[in-house]
Design a protein around this motif. Sequence first.
Motif, short mmCIF file in Angstrom:
data_model
loop_
_atom_site.label_atom_id
_atom_site.label_comp_id
_atom_site.label_asym_id
_atom_site.label_seq_id
_atom_site.Cartn_x
_atom_site.Cartn_y
_atom_site.Cartn_z
N TYR A 191 -14.33 18.01 5.85
CA TYR A 191 -13.84 18.63 7.01
C TYR A 191 -14.78 18.35 8.05
O TYR A 191 -15.85 17.99 7.72
N GLY A 243 0.94 -1.21 -0.02
CA GLY A 243 -0.02 0.05 0.09
C GLY A 243 0.94 1.26 -0.05
O GLY A 243 2.15 1.20 0.28
N PRO A 244 0.23 2.30 -0.22
CA PRO A 244 1.06 3.59 0.02
C PRO A 244 1.47 3.91 1.31
O PRO A 244 0.94 3.27 2.26
N LYS A 245 2.75 4.54 1.45
CA LYS A 245 3.33 5.09 2.82
C LYS A 245 2.28 5.53 3.38
O LYS A 245 2.37 5.46 4.63
N VAL A 262 -11.57 14.86 0.06
CA VAL A 262 -11.41 15.88 1.41
C VAL A 262 -12.42 15.82 2.16
O VAL A 262 -13.53 16.22 1.52
N ILE A 290 -9.26 19.12 8.83
CA ILE A 290 -9.31 18.59 7.34
C ILE A 290 -8.67 17.18 7.25
O ILE A 290 -7.68 17.00 7.76
N ALA A 340 -15.85 17.69 1.08
CA ALA A 340 -15.61 18.97 0.38
C ALA A 340 -14.93 18.61 -1.13
O ALA A 340 -15.20 19.43 -1.90
N ALA A 341 -14.40 17.61 -1.40
CA ALA A 341 -13.74 17.24 -2.65
C ALA A 341 -13.66 15.78 -2.82
O ALA A 341 -13.62 14.88 -1.93
N VAL A 373 -7.50 14.36 4.34
CA VAL A 373 -7.11 14.17 2.72
C VAL A 373 -6.85 12.66 2.37
O VAL A 373 -5.87 12.03 3.06
N TYR A 428 -4.03 12.22 5.07
CA TYR A 428 -3.33 13.44 5.86
C TYR A 428 -4.26 13.99 6.57
O TYR A 428 -5.45 14.32 6.22
N GLU A 485 -5.62 9.21 0.21
CA GLU A 485 -5.04 8.87 -0.85
C GLU A 485 -6.12 8.19 -1.76
O GLU A 485 -7.41 7.86 -1.38
N THR A 486 -5.82 7.73 -3.32
CA THR A 486 -6.72 7.17 -3.99
C THR A 486 -6.14 5.64 -3.96
O THR A 486 -5.12 5.30 -3.53
N LYS A 544 -11.29 8.89 -7.99
CA LYS A 544 -10.13 8.83 -8.87
C LYS A 544 -9.07 10.07 -8.18
O LYS A 544 -8.01 10.31 -8.75
N ALA A 545 -9.50 10.64 -7.53
CA ALA A 545 -9.07 11.98 -6.99
C ALA A 545 -8.80 12.00 -5.28
O ALA A 545 -9.40 11.15 -4.50
N TRP A 546 -7.81 12.72 -4.69
CA TRP A 546 -7.93 13.09 -3.58
C TRP A 546 -9.41 13.36 -3.01
O TRP A 546 -9.96 14.13 -3.39
#
Lengths: 199, 199
Positions: free
Chosen positions: B131, B24-26, B129, B41, B72-73, B43, B30, B45-46, B125-127
């Motif tokens: 809150y 997996g990603p490190k 986000v 906040i 938020a996103a 965030v 976040y 990973e994908t 497919k995007a970060w």
Amino acid sequence: MLKPFAPRLHEMMKEVLMSPEAPGPKIHYYMIRGGEVKTNITVWETGTVGGEYIKTYGHYHVGQLDETYYLAAGEGIVILQKRKEDADGNPVDDEIEVFYAIPVKPGDSVFIPSGMGHLVVNTGKAWMVTYDDSPVNFEEVDPVSLPGHADYEAVKKMRGFAYYVVEKNGKPELVKNENYKAVPEPQWLTPAEYAQLTN
Amino acid sequence: MLKPFAPRLHEMMKEVLMSPEAPGPKIHYYMIRGGEVKTNITVWETGTVGGEYIKTYGHYHVGQLDETYYLAAGEGIVILQKRKEDADGNPVDDEIEVFYAIPVKPGDSVFIPSGMGHLVVNTGKAWMVTYDDSPVNFEEVDPVSLPGHADYEAVKKMRGFAYYVVEKNGKPELVKNENYKAVPEPQWLTPAEYAQLTN
């Protein structure tokens, strides 16, 4: 493993602050980059430094590259400025042709055409978050903090953009940056008014 | 100076993954915390780890504390589960009473009442986000990564929530976590349907 995260430190922001000697937070904003599809996330601190609202450094794009910024959370002002060009079509760093201030809230987006210098200011009481669709080349030396498509030098030389966004009685106000030789009256626009201008 | 930022590392996430040995990603997500007014906040990973979408660790709140998450996103699924209680009113970690899966998009919010375990999964497919308005006590030892109001142990013991959210043919599907003794059928709800249930 690619490292998509970088903080923008006060130390570097001093180069473009209205009051470089005023105390400020260690980190002004956080960048998490992913590129066109994955998008790039930016998260702004709250508050002011010497009266000036927390902002991104600001840059011009190198070459033909437009992008769109989307406000995801919080509230702020997108600042855009375009340099005059000399007889050979080269930009003149200390002469500004147009200057826009565009207040944004979640759901708003702002298209930034090639050649338009841009930064975003956090005027709210919460973290402000944007995402944008700028490409990232992770092969670069410092793709997250200093991407190759961005020209920071022209902004550094002028110690920021043509106007600083400053808090006066709890509201944002524009204060002229006296380092510029020629600066137009700023235009306050809604995202819709600005979109009409650029169409 | 308060340090509001912390990454959640793969090493810790292994405790609650369906497939702890999968690569997996490190950094899975976040965290930038600010509290009730400034908000917190997150965030994401994908992508997936062993087929399972990137998610937050998941926790129950300690004491009376409700909060609201705002997307938020990006796009994702808010996962909520409530434990059964024994005769003394204490929660039973391996018996789940209700399990909700709530797909969310920007502008959606989900109220999380006290006692409801929660995590969020990034299916886009995007970060992604969010809150939220959870309070932060910066006097704690590790207020950002491991806030005192959050109980991670009950989730760690069960190796995650009652269902894992797994990608099957490009779509999210729920896969039962066999470590639980009693698990109800999951309920897929829109944010509006869920809001009606909790009113």
